[in-house]
Design a protein around this motif. Sequence first.
Motif, PDB file in Angstrom:
ATOM      1  N   ASN A  56       0.824  -1.208   0.000  1.00 28.38           N
ATOM      2  CA  ASN A  56       0.000   0.000   0.000  1.00 28.38           C
ATOM      3  C   ASN A  56       0.861   1.261   0.000  1.00 28.38           C
ATOM      4  O   ASN A  56       0.571   2.235  -0.691  1.00 28.38           O
ATOM      5  N   GLN A  57       1.942   1.236   0.791  1.00 22.46           N
ATOM      6  CA  GLN A  57       2.826   2.393   0.860  1.00 22.46           C
ATOM      7  C   GLN A  57       3.532   2.645  -0.472  1.00 22.46           C
ATOM      8  O   GLN A  57       3.904   3.770  -0.789  1.00 22.46           O
ATOM      9  N   SER A  58       3.691   1.592  -1.261  1.00 20.29           N
ATOM     10  CA  SER A  58       4.342   1.739  -2.567  1.00 20.29           C
ATOM     11  C   SER A  58       3.381   2.248  -3.637  1.00 20.29           C
ATOM     12  O   SER A  58       3.781   2.437  -4.790  1.00 20.29           O
ATOM     13  N   GLY A  59       2.101   2.454  -3.279  1.00 21.43           N
ATOM     14  CA  GLY A  59       1.129   2.989  -4.229  1.00 21.43           C
ATOM     15  C   GLY A  59       0.213   1.956  -4.838  1.00 21.43           C
ATOM     16  O   GLY A  59      -0.530   2.261  -5.777  1.00 21.43           O
ATOM     17  N   LEU A  60       0.237   0.728  -4.311  1.00 16.96           N
ATOM     18  CA  LEU A  60      -0.624  -0.335  -4.832  1.00 16.96           C
ATOM     19  C   LEU A  60      -1.803  -0.563  -3.884  1.00 16.96           C
ATOM     20  O   LEU A  60      -1.664  -0.451  -2.670  1.00 16.96           O
ATOM     21  N   VAL A  61      -2.942  -0.873  -4.458  1.00 19.37           N
ATOM     22  CA  VAL A  61      -4.117  -1.251  -3.677  1.00 19.37           C
ATOM     23  C   VAL A  61      -4.316  -2.756  -3.828  1.00 19.37           C
ATOM     24  O   VAL A  61      -4.385  -3.265  -4.954  1.00 19.37           O
ATOM     25  N   ILE A  62      -4.391  -3.453  -2.701  1.00 20.84           N
ATOM     26  CA  ILE A  62      -4.576  -4.901  -2.711  1.00 20.84           C
ATOM     27  C   ILE A  62      -6.002  -5.205  -2.274  1.00 20.84           C
ATOM     28  O   ILE A  62      -6.465  -4.729  -1.243  1.00 20.84           O
ATOM     29  N   GLU A  63      -6.683  -5.989  -3.085  1.00 20.74           N
ATOM     30  CA  GLU A  63      -8.067  -6.348  -2.786  1.00 20.74           C
ATOM     31  C   GLU A  63      -8.191  -7.874  -2.793  1.00 20.74           C
ATOM     32  O   GLU A  63      -7.795  -8.534  -3.758  1.00 20.74           O
TER      33      GLU A  63
END
Length: 466
Positions: free
Chosen positions: A446-453
């Motif tokens: 998340n901190q790297s700019g990715l959203v995990i769902e």
Amino acid sequence: MTIRLYDTSARQIRDFTPLRQGCVSIYLCGATVQAAPHIGHIRSGLNFDIMRRWFEYRGLEVTFIRNVTDIDDKIIAKSAEQGRPWWAIGYENERAFSDGYRALGCLPPTYEPRATGHITEMVEMMRGLIERGHAYEADGNVYFAVTSFPDYLQLSNQELDNLLQPSGDGETGKRDPRDFAMWKAAKPGEPSWETPWGRGRPGWHLECSAMAHKYLGTAFDIHGGGLDLIFPHHENEIAQAKAYGDEFARYWVHNAWVTMSGEKMSKSLGNSVLVSEMVKRWRPIVLRYYLGTPHYRSMIEYSEEALREAESAFARIEGFVQRVVEKAGGVVEPAAEVPPAFAEAMDDDLGVPQALAVVHTAVRQGNSALAADDKEEAVARLAEVRAMLGVLGLDPLDPHWAGHDGRGDDLHGVVDTLVRMVLDQREAARARKDWATADAIRDQLNQSGLVIEDSPQGPRWSLGPR
């Protein structure tokens, strides 16, 4: 079905009736290639791409001409400043425009003629205008006599007595200061072509009149361009073409600008945002959403915040598409027809904002169906959404976008593989009930700019909002 368009010449929305049943002919003033394009330039091409797509959806065969002005005062000035051939500057920037159009998903024009390839047609038009008493030669220049054409200035609705005609250096010998140059006498060191009136080069306005005549004939349906072209460019095109004997364009459609701090985005103001740089920072499909979803006659005030809002809005649509595809276990084909409310909005002067509201309504209904585990309803809504997005050039499952044509094309597969490896580590941690490690991996992503769902089919990733 009746498509209606705002006609600048009539100053009202008119029913559109094509000259030839089942066919539409469009001429769009394209790039003047003295520099690389900013997003204001590309907006015009994008707006008319949506128009073209809607005509084609309605079953009409479209002939779409978008010219390239590859010789003019600004290109010659850049050549002198940079010490490079004028044609090298033009070709380099023409390719930059083509890359910009392609990156934002614009369909290629039927023909894309260059001005310098049509000198013969320009000479022929000038000869005809001189013979008819509408033009004259002076000091190697050829001018159009505006008082010879009674309908001059009807498009821009100006008074001839108050007219201030833009003029360039070397435009000597005018009989009337309001006359405009169709051909400019050669200057030392400048590019030139031979004519019956001596060597010289074309004026900007003559180029489009001659090319429209060559590719679309004496009459065609729609002439398009930005609001800033109404005068002098389009006004002078009309004078030349109609005085020559052409009926010329039957509808005039103009798109509004992209502005910054209330001013038109332009290279001369130093406030341009180059497409080549923007696609490095934003996904091209998001840029298309941002530039293409406001009404084409509405100004767009550029801001990073507005782009972030567009990114978030499109992410909601894209997320729905991805979820339904996973639920369906395969590709869901677009519906054969768009919803009636969407069609009604598009028929009414290309009302994209109203049409987009129909898209978002279908997305909300589809998400509700997903929440209720109603697969059939969700698939039906996705089919409608894909049909509507296809018309707007925004279908994320279209091969142009699904093939990752745009920012990071060469990196997407690599990033996907690396993220999948990390997600596999997270899944392994969860399987052994090491929740701390699983949460730490997710937080780091998340901190790297990715959203995990997390989904029933496993975890998936996407780029998060900025």
